[in-house]
Design a protein around this motif. Structure first.
Motif, PDB file in Angstrom:
ATOM      1  N   LYS A  35      -0.542 -63.433  -0.594  1.00 36.81           N
ATOM      2  CA  LYS A  35      -1.548 -64.160  -0.358  1.00 36.81           C
ATOM      3  C   LYS A  35      -3.018 -64.688  -0.218  1.00 36.81           C
ATOM      4  O   LYS A  35      -3.668 -65.887  -0.261  1.00 36.81           O
ATOM      5  CB  LYS A  35      -2.282 -62.381   0.527  1.00 36.81           C
ATOM      6  N   ASN A  36      -3.472 -65.226  -2.362  1.00 34.96           N
ATOM      7  CA  ASN A  36      -3.874 -64.930  -2.966  1.00 34.96           C
ATOM      8  C   ASN A  36      -4.292 -66.185  -2.904  1.00 34.96           C
ATOM      9  O   ASN A  36      -4.537 -67.445  -2.420  1.00 34.96           O
ATOM     10  CB  ASN A  36      -4.221 -64.707  -4.223  1.00 34.96           C
ATOM     11  N   TRP A  63       4.672 -63.441   2.661  1.00 34.13           N
ATOM     12  CA  TRP A  63       3.845 -64.246   2.609  1.00 34.13           C
ATOM     13  C   TRP A  63       2.573 -62.958   2.200  1.00 34.13           C
ATOM     14  O   TRP A  63       0.980 -63.535   0.763  1.00 34.13           O
ATOM     15  CB  TRP A  63       2.576 -64.909   3.182  1.00 34.13           C
ATOM     16  N   LEU A  64       2.786 -62.053   1.934  1.00 33.18           N
ATOM     17  CA  LEU A  64       1.921 -60.879   1.865  1.00 33.18           C
ATOM     18  C   LEU A  64       1.182 -60.584   0.044  1.00 33.18           C
ATOM     19  O   LEU A  64       0.760 -60.118  -0.244  1.00 33.18           O
ATOM     20  CB  LEU A  64       2.661 -59.300   1.929  1.00 33.18           C
ATOM     21  N   GLN A  90       6.338 -61.878   6.303  1.00 36.57           N
ATOM     22  CA  GLN A  90       5.107 -61.066   5.955  1.00 36.57           C
ATOM     23  C   GLN A  90       5.432 -61.449   4.287  1.00 36.57           C
ATOM     24  O   GLN A  90       4.922 -60.969   3.049  1.00 36.57           O
ATOM     25  CB  GLN A  90       5.163 -59.720   6.408  1.00 36.57           C
ATOM     26  N   SER A 126       9.493 -61.669  -0.700  1.00 32.64           N
ATOM     27  CA  SER A 126       7.908 -62.212  -1.668  1.00 32.64           C
ATOM     28  C   SER A 126       9.040 -63.356  -2.859  1.00 32.64           C
ATOM     29  O   SER A 126      10.824 -63.298  -2.843  1.00 32.64           O
ATOM     30  CB  SER A 126       7.320 -61.039  -2.468  1.00 32.64           C
ATOM     31  N   LEU A 171      -2.083 -68.326  -0.273  1.00 29.04           N
ATOM     32  CA  LEU A 171      -2.147 -68.570   1.199  1.00 29.04           C
ATOM     33  C   LEU A 171      -3.756 -68.901   1.226  1.00 29.04           C
ATOM     34  O   LEU A 171      -3.756 -69.199   1.770  1.00 29.04           O
ATOM     35  CB  LEU A 171      -1.440 -67.653   1.643  1.00 29.04           C
ATOM     36  N   GLN A 172      -4.459 -68.022   0.963  1.00 30.48           N
ATOM     37  CA  GLN A 172      -5.423 -67.939   0.961  1.00 30.48           C
ATOM     38  C   GLN A 172      -6.011 -69.357   0.191  1.00 30.48           C
ATOM     39  O   GLN A 172      -6.864 -70.138   1.215  1.00 30.48           O
ATOM     40  CB  GLN A 172      -6.042 -67.141   0.831  1.00 30.48           C
ATOM     41  N   TYR A 191      -5.335 -72.522   2.720  1.00 36.37           N
ATOM     42  CA  TYR A 191      -5.948 -72.300   3.363  1.00 36.37           C
ATOM     43  C   TYR A 191      -7.153 -72.794   4.091  1.00 36.37           C
ATOM     44  O   TYR A 191      -7.783 -73.187   4.747  1.00 36.37           O
ATOM     45  CB  TYR A 191      -6.038 -70.691   4.387  1.00 36.37           C
ATOM     46  N   GLU A 201      -7.820 -63.293   7.284  1.00 36.64           N
ATOM     47  CA  GLU A 201      -7.257 -62.006   7.912  1.00 36.64           C
ATOM     48  C   GLU A 201      -6.397 -61.400   8.497  1.00 36.64           C
ATOM     49  O   GLU A 201      -5.500 -60.803   9.062  1.00 36.64           O
ATOM     50  CB  GLU A 201      -8.825 -61.059   7.147  1.00 36.64           C
ATOM     51  N   LEU A 213      -3.627 -62.921   8.115  1.00 39.45           N
ATOM     52  CA  LEU A 213      -2.600 -62.532   7.776  1.00 39.45           C
ATOM     53  C   LEU A 213      -1.052 -61.121   8.415  1.00 39.45           C
ATOM     54  O   LEU A 213      -0.313 -60.907   8.121  1.00 39.45           O
ATOM     55  CB  LEU A 213      -3.156 -61.442   6.447  1.00 39.45           C
TER      56      LEU A 213
END
Length: 281
Positions: free
Chosen positions: A252-253, A248-249, A246, A213, A255-256, A259, A11, A14
């Motif tokens: 984000k799923n 990636w926002l 940003q 995006s 990317l997470q 990660y 978090e 991000l």
């Protein structure tokens, strides 16, 4: 479950993504636009002959120019902001044809100029030089290259950081240069954006920046998740992914998910990577 290789909580990662990496030099590659214009300047100078001619005389002028320098008409597609002269289109009879078929004789050229609307440009006497006109078109074309330039800016930023940190690195390194990696990657000829060399390890680095995006973000995250396991059996090599933006926002799923297994840095915590690498020197 394997622990994440990243110290920074996701978090927080991000929250520290930058909205942009653009500066004023980002928007237009003036040198490229001028070069593209200059490559066709001879033809443009010949086509200038048609500027200011009334429509009633246009076909006759085209015939005259075609007889003296027919090559000039081969670049007419550029005047309507089309890069590919073979682009398919429908003619006045709704028949499919390649655009360059209009450039084969004076009558077809006249049809192209009339049907495309160029007749107004040639006849209204407001355009004095097609070289300037095409330079403006090339500037418009160049906006399509901005996504690539965003990545190039990221590479330039990291190049500066690595240089100022006195790291031993190379750019655009083919995996085939490393025998151990080459065996694992096989026929997958991969190039890393950077490889940093220390006494103990070689850090193979990929970098990118996504301000907006798009579907490519998911594809990128997935590909690096697939690359990471290839390094697990080679203690002298590490794979590092440096990414920011940003964009990636919106993904984000994905990317997470990456990660959890890929060692990832952004520009806000790049100093952590530098310190880690320097501990190996």
């Amino acid at each position: 479950m394997q622990d994440s290789p990243n110290i920074m909580p996701f978090e927080q990662f991000l929250l520290t993504l930058k909205p942009t990496n653009r500066n004023l030099r980002f928007y237009v590659d003036w040198e490229k636009c001028l070069r593209k214009r200059d490559e066709i300047s001879i033809s443009l100078n010949h086509l200038n002959f048609l500027l200011g001619k009334p429509q009633s005389e246009m076909l006759q002028c085209i015939e005259r120019l075609f007889k003296e320098y027919s090559k000039a008409f081969s670049i007419l597609h550029i005047l309507i902001a089309v890069r590919d002269e073979c682009e398919l289109l429908l003619d006045s009879f709704s028949n499919q044809s390649e655009m360059n078929l209009y450039f084969t004789n004076p009558q077809k050229i006249y049809e192209f100029i009339c049907e495309s609307g160029l007749i107004d440009i040639f006849c209204d006497k407001k355009i004095k030089d097609l070289n300037d006109f095409v330079f403006g078109i090339e500037v418009g074309f160049d906006t399509n290259a901005r996504k690539n330039r965003s990545g190039n800016l990221m590479e330039s930023t990291l190049r500066q950081i690595f240089t100022q940190s006195h790291l031993d690195f190379r750019e655009q390194v083919n995996v085939a240069e490393f025998e151990e990696l080459h065996k694992i990657f096989g026929d997958d000829i991969k190039k890393f954006d950077f490889v940093i060399f220390t006494q103990e390890k070689r850090y193979c680095i990929e970098c990118n920046f996504y301000a907006s995006s798009g579907s490519k973000l998911n594809e990128t995250a997935r590909s690096y998740q697939e690359i990471t396991p290839k390094f697990t059996s080679l203690t002298q090599y590490e794979f590092i992914w440096i990414t920011d933006g940003q964009g990636w926002l919106s993904a984000k799923n994905k990317l997470q998910e990456a990660y959890k297994s890929v060692e990832i840095y952004n520009l806000s915590n790049i100093d952590d990577l530098i310190r880690k690498i320097k501990n190996d020197t």
